[in-house]
Design a protein around this motif. Structure first.
Motif, short mmCIF file in Angstrom:
data_model
loop_
_atom_site.label_atom_id
_atom_site.label_comp_id
_atom_site.label_asym_id
_atom_site.label_seq_id
_atom_site.Cartn_x
_atom_site.Cartn_y
_atom_site.Cartn_z
N ASN A 4 0.84 -1.18 0.00
CA ASN A 4 0.00 0.00 0.00
C ASN A 4 0.88 1.24 0.00
O ASN A 4 1.66 1.45 0.93
CB ASN A 4 -0.89 -0.06 1.26
CG ASN A 4 -1.89 1.06 1.33
OD1 ASN A 4 -1.50 2.22 1.46
ND2 ASN A 4 -3.15 0.73 1.28
N GLY A 92 -4.52 11.89 7.33
CA GLY A 92 -4.86 10.63 7.97
C GLY A 92 -4.75 9.46 7.03
O GLY A 92 -4.38 8.34 7.44
N HIS A 93 -5.03 9.68 5.74
CA HIS A 93 -4.93 8.59 4.77
C HIS A 93 -3.48 8.16 4.59
O HIS A 93 -3.20 6.99 4.30
CB HIS A 93 -5.52 9.02 3.42
CG HIS A 93 -7.00 9.25 3.46
ND1 HIS A 93 -7.90 8.21 3.55
CD2 HIS A 93 -7.73 10.38 3.44
CE1 HIS A 93 -9.12 8.71 3.57
NE2 HIS A 93 -9.06 10.02 3.51
N ARG A 95 -1.28 8.00 6.89
CA ARG A 95 -0.87 7.20 8.05
C ARG A 95 -1.15 5.71 7.84
O ARG A 95 -0.51 4.86 8.47
CB ARG A 95 -1.59 7.67 9.31
CG ARG A 95 -1.24 9.08 9.70
CD ARG A 95 -1.61 9.41 11.13
NE ARG A 95 -1.33 10.82 11.38
CZ ARG A 95 -0.13 11.31 11.62
NH1 ARG A 95 0.90 10.49 11.62
NH2 ARG A 95 0.06 12.60 11.82
N SER A 96 -2.09 5.39 6.99
CA SER A 96 -2.49 3.99 6.83
C SER A 96 -1.66 3.24 5.79
O SER A 96 -1.82 2.03 5.64
CB SER A 96 -3.97 3.92 6.44
OG SER A 96 -4.18 4.49 5.15
N ASN A 98 1.86 1.75 3.72
CA ASN A 98 3.14 1.14 4.06
C ASN A 98 4.32 2.01 3.67
O ASN A 98 5.36 1.98 4.33
CB ASN A 98 3.30 -0.22 3.36
CG ASN A 98 2.16 -1.17 3.66
OD1 ASN A 98 1.45 -1.59 2.76
ND2 ASN A 98 1.95 -1.50 4.92
N ASP A 197 1.99 2.06 17.23
CA ASP A 197 0.58 2.43 17.19
C ASP A 197 0.35 3.90 16.84
O ASP A 197 -0.77 4.32 16.58
CB ASP A 197 -0.11 2.10 18.51
CG ASP A 197 0.47 2.87 19.69
OD1 ASP A 197 1.69 3.14 19.68
OD2 ASP A 197 -0.29 3.21 20.62
N ASN A 199 1.59 5.29 14.14
CA ASN A 199 1.53 5.37 12.67
C ASN A 199 2.14 6.67 12.14
O ASN A 199 1.53 7.38 11.32
CB ASN A 199 0.09 5.24 12.17
CG ASN A 199 -0.47 3.85 12.35
OD1 ASN A 199 0.22 2.86 12.11
ND2 ASN A 199 -1.69 3.75 12.80
N LYS A 204 7.80 6.26 7.86
CA LYS A 204 7.61 5.36 6.72
C LYS A 204 8.72 5.56 5.69
O LYS A 204 9.23 6.67 5.53
CB LYS A 204 6.25 5.62 6.06
CG LYS A 204 5.06 5.42 6.98
CD LYS A 204 3.76 5.76 6.28
CE LYS A 204 2.60 5.74 7.29
NZ LYS A 204 2.39 4.40 7.85
#
Length: 370
Positions: A4, A92-93, A95-96, A98, A197, A199, A204
């Motif tokens: 992702n 926020g998107h 953060r999700s 990879n 947790d 994120n 990343k």
């Protein structure tokens, strides 16, 4: 396990054009900032020559490649972390995902407006990186604000975690406040796991994707690309060059023959998008194994270093929980000997246990009992 990736960058650097080429999905692309007001998500099959070769020896009813999920996020601007523009709605998107693919404009075009009115890829990078650092700082300070209460909690798990996190959060607070990315802090694996947790965006891995014009493709780069490469080295980050306009034209063609002819005329051997997923895979330490039978031949993504039960869990958690053994041979053995029975005759077919470290290109069949 789907890879992702979030596609980020300033407005009008070519993110949505690249997204269209990647997915052939109709993400709106327009010559003005904030044309993308909702995150676009596309699923892209990853080309793998080995998968195609396996189907020549094992004829399946269907073939399923591994996939990459790309999320095209609205163009961020200076002040996004404080509410400027529209991009802050989509932090926020990021953060999700990879990994982060940071599209950097490395081309001159008077017809395409730059949000700052000039082309300066390093300043663009710094603008985005600062906004992401400030967004992470907000998360860290929020957690720090509740740390004292959490440490005093009667729940030992909560208090223990808060105690472990606090010194790491204090280090992060200092670095992020100065605009530095969390990935530059040389945190240990244990420290990263402790704050997993949160994120954090800047923890990343990042790929700087240089969006260039056709001349730069022919000349293998330009001055803007060189500047991005130099900057990326300071972050130990990867760079990749692509011509969004060219890739969009290739993707718009209907047949493989038309694409091949177009690329030959343009003087390129492969579409840049064909190898972009490989860059992302390497960046995340991902590998591929296969399952093969008459019903289907399928590619599965796993982390380098995974043992057989973990790889089995990619298919279903029951496979990992009830793992007994794995029957394994490598795709190169199939290519050499032609059939599974001949692979066995050559002594290349193995039965492996829980400690077997799965190899890229393995063909596997799992035995389990739940």
């Amino acid at each position: 396990m789907a890879l992702n990736c979030g596609i980020v960058g300033l407005p009008n650097v070519g993110k949505s054009t690249l997204f269209q080429a990647l997915t052939s999905a109709p993400a709106e692309a327009a010559n003005y900032p904030f044309c993308t007001i909702e995150p676009n998500v596309g699923i892209v099959s990853v080309a793998d020559d080995r998968l195609d070769q396996i189907t020549k020896f094992i004829k399946p009813q269907k073939t399923i490649p591994t996939v990459v999920e790309f999320v095209d996020i609205a163009g961020l601007v200076k002040g996004a972390s404080k509410g400027e523009g529209l991009g802050n709605q989509f932090l926020g998107h990021i953060r999700s995902v990879n990994a982060v693919i940071h599209v950097v404009r490395c081309f001159q075009d008077d017809d395409v407006i730059h949000v700052a009115g000039r082309i300066d890829p390093i300043e663009d990078i710094q603008t985005i990186n600062l906004e992401l650092a400030l967004a992470d700082l907000e998360v860290v300070e929020r957690r720090l604000g509740g740390a004292a209460k959490a440490i005093k909690s009667q729940n030992k798990e909560i208090s223990g975690k808060a105690k472990a996190q606090q010194p790491i959060l204090e280090k992060l607070q200092k670095e992020l406040a100065e605009g530095n990315a969390a990935r530059m802090m040389d945190l240990t694996d244990d420290e990263k796991e402790t704050i997993d947790d949160l994120n954090l965006i800047t923890l990343k891995p990042v790929l700087y994707l240089c969006n260039v014009d056709e001349d730069a493709v022919t000349n293998n780069g330009n001055e803007f690309v060189e500047k991005v490469k130099e900057h990326a080295q300071t972050e130990n980050a990867k760079t990749f060059m692509i011509c969004g306009k060219l890739e969009s034209e290739i993707a718009s063609l209907e047949t493989e023959e038309e694409r091949a002819e177009f690329m030959e005329a343009a003087g390129i051997e492969k579409s840049g998008l064909q190898v972009l997923a490989k860059f992302a895979y390497d960046m995340l330490g991902l590998r591929t194994y296969f399952t093969a039978g008459e019903k289907e031949v399928r590619a599965w993504t796993f982390h380098a270093g995974d043992k057989a039960p973990q790889a089995a869990g990619v298919i279903h958690t029951d496979f990992e929980r009830g793992f007994i053994k794995a029957e394994v041979f490598h795709c190169e053995d199939l290519f050499q000997y032609g059939t599974e029975s001949k692979v066995k005759e050559a002594g290349k077919f193995r039965v492996e246990g829980k400690e077997y470290e799965v190899k890229d290109g393995d063909i596997m069949h799992f035995r389990f009992n739940v």
